[in-house]
Design an enzyme around this catalytic site. Structure first.
Site, PDB file in Angstrom:
ATOM      1  CG  ASP A 229      34.459  24.355  40.152  1.00  0.00           C
ATOM      2  OD1 ASP A 229      34.989  25.102  40.037  1.00  0.00           O
ATOM      3  OD2 ASP A 229      33.170  24.207  40.331  1.00  0.00           O
TER       4      ASP A 229
ATOM      5  CG  ASP B  92      34.855  27.549  42.941  1.00  0.00           C
ATOM      6  OD1 ASP B  92      35.523  27.998  42.159  1.00  0.00           O
ATOM      7  OD2 ASP B  92      33.670  26.860  42.745  1.00  0.00           O
ATOM      8  CD  GLU B  93      37.534  26.575  38.594  1.00  0.00           C
ATOM      9  OE1 GLU B  93      37.898  26.086  37.408  1.00  0.00           O
ATOM     10  OE2 GLU B  93      36.933  27.553  38.444  1.00  0.00           O
TER      11      GLU B  93
HETATM   12  N1  DCP Z   1      31.627  34.164  40.849  1.00  0.00           N
HETATM   13  C1  DCP Z   1      31.571  35.605  40.766  1.00  0.00           C
HETATM   14  N2  DCP Z   1      31.146  35.827  39.608  1.00  0.00           N
HETATM   15  C2  DCP Z   1      31.022  35.247  38.603  1.00  0.00           C
HETATM   16  C3  DCP Z   1      31.016  33.687  38.627  1.00  0.00           C
HETATM   17  C4  DCP Z   1      31.504  33.275  39.921  1.00  0.00           C
HETATM   18  O1  DCP Z   1      31.882  36.148  41.852  1.00  0.00           O
HETATM   19  N3  DCP Z   1      30.673  35.977  37.300  1.00  0.00           N
HETATM   20  C5  DCP Z   1      32.005  33.470  42.175  1.00  0.00           C
HETATM   21  C6  DCP Z   1      30.820  32.721  42.807  1.00  0.00           C
HETATM   22  C7  DCP Z   1      31.066  31.632  42.684  1.00  0.00           C
HETATM   23  C8  DCP Z   1      32.378  31.199  42.625  1.00  0.00           C
HETATM   24  O2  DCP Z   1      32.927  32.438  42.141  1.00  0.00           O
HETATM   25  O3  DCP Z   1      30.067  30.855  43.755  1.00  0.00           O
HETATM   26  C9  DCP Z   1      32.895  30.046  41.892  1.00  0.00           C
HETATM   27  O4  DCP Z   1      32.295  29.975  40.587  1.00  0.00           O
HETATM   28  P1  DCP Z   1      31.892  28.920  39.771  1.00  0.00           P
HETATM   29  O5  DCP Z   1      31.795  29.527  38.285  1.00  0.00           O
HETATM   30  O6  DCP Z   1      32.531  27.496  40.115  1.00  0.00           O
HETATM   31  O7  DCP Z   1      30.263  28.703  39.981  1.00  0.00           O
HETATM   32  P2  DCP Z   1      29.642  28.042  41.455  1.00  0.00           P
HETATM   33  O8  DCP Z   1      30.681  27.530  42.297  1.00  0.00           O
HETATM   34  O9  DCP Z   1      28.919  28.929  42.062  1.00  0.00           O
HETATM   35  O10 DCP Z   1      28.704  26.923  40.837  1.00  0.00           O
HETATM   36  P3  DCP Z   1      29.252  25.498  40.106  1.00  0.00           P
HETATM   37  O11 DCP Z   1      28.468  24.497  41.056  1.00  0.00           O
HETATM   38  O12 DCP Z   1      28.426  25.629  38.903  1.00  0.00           O
HETATM   39  O13 DCP Z   1      30.688  25.402  40.119  1.00  0.00           O
HETATM   40 CA    CA Z   2      34.865  27.423  39.763  1.00  0.00          CA
HETATM   41 CA    CA Z   3      32.210  25.868  41.507  1.00  0.00          CA
END
Ligand code: DCP
Ligand code: CA
Ligand code: CA
Length: 360
Positions: free
Chosen positions: A12, A106-107
């Site tokens: 991720d 992203d994962e």
């Molecule tokens: N995303 C979004 N709306 C949400 C959650 C996430 O549009 N409610 C998008 C933005 C994030 C991406 O999806 O950058 C990936 O979500 P993640 O939950 O994996 O969160 P992040 O990558 O931002 O942070 P982390 O480092 O906790 O994985």
């Molecule tokens: Ca994710």
């Molecule tokens: Ca992420």
């Protein structure tokens, strides 16, 4: 026994959208930023780690986020760019296994049980994958390694950001016994409340209840909880696409102007392509040369042959043909080579290599 277990990796990206924005715009680095939303309206899609220190989170209203973090910088999202990075990380995953199941941009889950490249452990594969992600995209990722998708996903959060965690077979049960009920997959708020009222707060307490009891109260989900807390989660990694091509390209800081320079550049790319093909356990029949000129126009040229291509010595003469048959006058900023028309190399070779031992 170690070999009875699958080796599953969950990868991720860290603060994905926000990290891409900070990568592409250095003035945003080290600063609290939010992607999506604006000072006044909407919700936030992603928050940089700097913004999270103030309590800013995904899906939070912009107004609340701005209140929590007055210096928060709001940045517009650029989905095409996130998709581009997503494709890059997918390419890396596919160098290690065909069993790649993306969950979002992203994962993904990877099943690396077959151990294509004779690595010493699944932990090592995860470390290498994170290294390649950083090298090729400039971004960090976290990973979890374990015997099933459920524990691998939980593990990837443990040393986030830019870290990884392996939960070995013998560690799975103690880990699940300590796990809080709210962190079990698919346990919604209502279910968690119901469980709390029965004194079930963690995996250990959940385990004290019979299958019949859980089924009676939670139906099919109850059965799922019963198994999952015992480390039983057989859901396979489901690849949603098979690989159509293997490619690699480079952008040059100095444009290439002569044919000799172009061939020199392509030789390096051809080496790398050969390595990637070796990792993929594929052969192909079509070679494509991609050229981006200094004026940003793009040209591709392909040749398809009967010969099963996988080695540089076999496809290099084709590359030379493609260059020489149409000499170019314009200067070149990017070169790339792709192998397509793919099929699996013989099944027996794969089976032999799958027997190479892979541990955690
Ligand atoms: N995303 C979004 N709306 C949400 C959650 C996430 O549009 N409610 C998008 C933005 C994030 C991406 O999806 O950058 C990936 O979500 P993640 O939950 O994996 O969160 P992040 O990558 O931002 O942070 P982390 O480092 O906790 O994985
Ligand atoms: Ca994710
Ligand atoms: Ca992420």
């Amino acid at each position: 026994m170690e070999t009875e277990h699958r080796k599953i990796i969950h990868v991720d990206m860290d603060a994905f959208f926000a990290s891409v924005e900070q990568l592409d715009n250095p003035s945003l680095r080290g600063k609290p930023i939010a992607v999506g939303g604006s000072e006044k309206r909407g919700v936030i899609a992603a928050a940089s780690y700097e913004a999270r220190k103030f309590g800013v989170r995904s899906a939070m209203s912009s107004a609340l986020a701005a209140k929590k973090c007055p210096d928060l910088i709001f940045v517009k999202h650029r989905f095409d760019r996130y998709k581009e990075v997503s494709a890059q990380i997918r390419e890396i995953f596919l160098e290690y296994t065909d069993l790649v199941e993306p969950l979002s941009l992203d994962e993904a889950y990877l099943d690396v049980t077959a151990n294509w490249q004779n690595h010493s452990s699944a932990t090592e594969i995860a470390r290498e994958i994170r290294g390649k992600i950083l090298e090729r995209t400039g971004l960090t990722a976290s990973a979890g390694i374990s015997i099933n998708k459920f524990t691998a996903k939980l593990a990837s959060d443990i040393n986030k950001p830019n870290g990884q965690k392996t939960i070995k077979p013998a560690e799975v049960i103690p880990f699940l016994e300590k796990l809080l009920i709210k962190d079990f997959f698919g346990v919604g708020k209502a279910t968690a409340e119901k469980m709390k009222s029965w004194g079930i707060f963690n995996g250990y307490q959940l385990k004290q209840h019979s299958l019949a009891f859980l089924k009676r109260n939670f139906g099919k989900s109850g059965e799922h909880y019963y198994h999952i807390v015992r480390g039983i989660h057989n859901s396979p990694v489901r690849p949603n696409r098979t690989r159509k091509s293997i490619g690699t390209e480079r952008t040059y800081s100095q444009n290439k102007t002569s044919q000799a320079e172009v061939l020199e550049g392509l030789l390096v790319i051809a080496h790398e392509l050969e390595n990637r093909i070796a990792g993929s356990k594929k052969i192909g029949h079509t070679i494509t040369l991609k050229i981006k000129f200094s004026d940003f126009t793009i040209q591709t040229r392909s040749k398809t042959v009967d010969l099963a291509l996988s080695k540089k010595d076999d496809f290099w003469p084709i590359v030379v043909d493609l260059v020489e048959e149409n000499p170019t006058k314009k200067s070149i900023r990017l070169l790339g080579l792709t192998l397509s028309n793919l099929s699996d190399i013989q099944q027996e070779t794969i089976q032999q290599e799958a027997q190479l031992k892979l541990t955690f």
